[in-house]
Design an enzyme around this catalytic site. Structure first.
Site, PDB file in Angstrom:
ATOM      1  CG  ASP A  30      -4.199   3.563   2.978  1.00 34.50           C
ATOM      2  OD1 ASP A  30      -5.434   3.410   3.020  1.00 34.50           O
ATOM      3  OD2 ASP A  30      -3.482   3.604   3.984  1.00 34.50           O
ATOM      4  CD  GLU A  35      -2.871  -0.681   2.553  1.00 33.39           C
ATOM      5  OE1 GLU A  35      -2.944   0.490   2.993  1.00 33.39           O
ATOM      6  OE2 GLU A  35      -3.504  -1.619   3.049  1.00 33.39           O
ATOM      7  CD  GLU A  42      -8.129   2.574   4.394  1.00 31.80           C
ATOM      8  OE1 GLU A  42      -7.231   1.971   5.007  1.00 31.80           O
ATOM      9  OE2 GLU A  42      -7.942   3.656   3.805  1.00 31.80           O
TER      10      GLU A  42
END
Length: 233
Positions: free
Chosen positions: A137, A107, A194
């Site tokens: 990310d 990531e 997320e």
């Protein structure tokens, strides 16, 4: 290291752990901010290399190999001076752990990508050639995400929590996420939401068609453990 689960929820209602993200911690459980504040230009390369190897070795010791879950590792593009030379320790650790290359996800953040885009693209091309997966990310946190997708399509996009939190009460966020999801689907990019913290956020994301979730509602990071992921009741 601490490890946070990413939950997969199928359209049929089944669930499984899609991956664990490795999160750096101090020796007594200190948070990432405390650890990262000690990273300098002089120790950045060693820190990045150590974190990769430590994540792979610890996850393996905790039983990751006996699951179908991937391991997601954050890396520092500016700590990589030459992609193939700097991946040797990770390759060796994966070999010792018996983890196939496609079970490792590297990531990087959208903001990191813009510090030296050409350098990052060379790293990502190398990682893809080796067989690793890649992920952006905090997608949506900056202003460069669409430009980056035009140059390189990662395997995964992880939506920034600023887009996710409160979307059940925010029509504009839902519209944005619906179109981001459609774009990623057409580009064959997997989407992870997320920062999911409430049942209403989770349900709104499911209604949009998202199937991968990470956040406190799903499971908090476990210090030196692979915690279970919970389907919100």
């Amino acid at each position: 290291m601490a490890f946070q689960p990413i939950l997969r929820c199928s359209a049929e209602g089944g669930t499984s752990i899609y991956a664990y993200e490795a999160l750096v911690r101090g020796p007594n459980g200190e948070g990432a901010g405390s650890v990262m504040s000690q990273v300098t230009d002089r120790n950045r390369y060693l820190f990045d290399q150590t974190c990769r190897v430590r994540a792979i070795e610890m996850a393996s010791a905790l039983g990751l190999g006996g699951t179908a879950a991937a391991l997601s590792i954050n890396f520092m593009p500016n700590a990589v001076y030459e992609p193939r030379a700097c991946i040797r320790a990770s390759l060796a650790a994966a070999g010792r752990a018996g983890l196939a290359h496609n079970r490792l996800v590297f990531e990087f953040t959208e903001n990191e990508a813009m510090r030296n885009p050409e350098h990052l693209l060379r790293i990502l091309a190398c990682y893809r050639e080796i067989g690793f997966r890649t992920a952006i990310d905090d997608f949506g946190a900056g202003y460069s995400g669409l430009g980056l997708l035009a140059e390189f399509q990662p395997d995964t996009v992880k939506l920034d929590m600023a887009l996710v939190q409160g979307l059940d009460r925010d029509r504009v966020r839902r519209i944005i996420l619906r179109h981001v999801l459609a774009l990623c689907t057409e580009l064959d990019i997997t989407v992870v939401a997320e920062g999911v913290e409430t049942r209403d956020e989770f349900q709104a994301l499911r209604d949009l068609g998202i199937t991968l979730f990470q956040g406190y509602l799903i499971g908090r990071p476990g210090f030196e453990q692979l915690p279970a992921a919970l389907l919100p009741a």
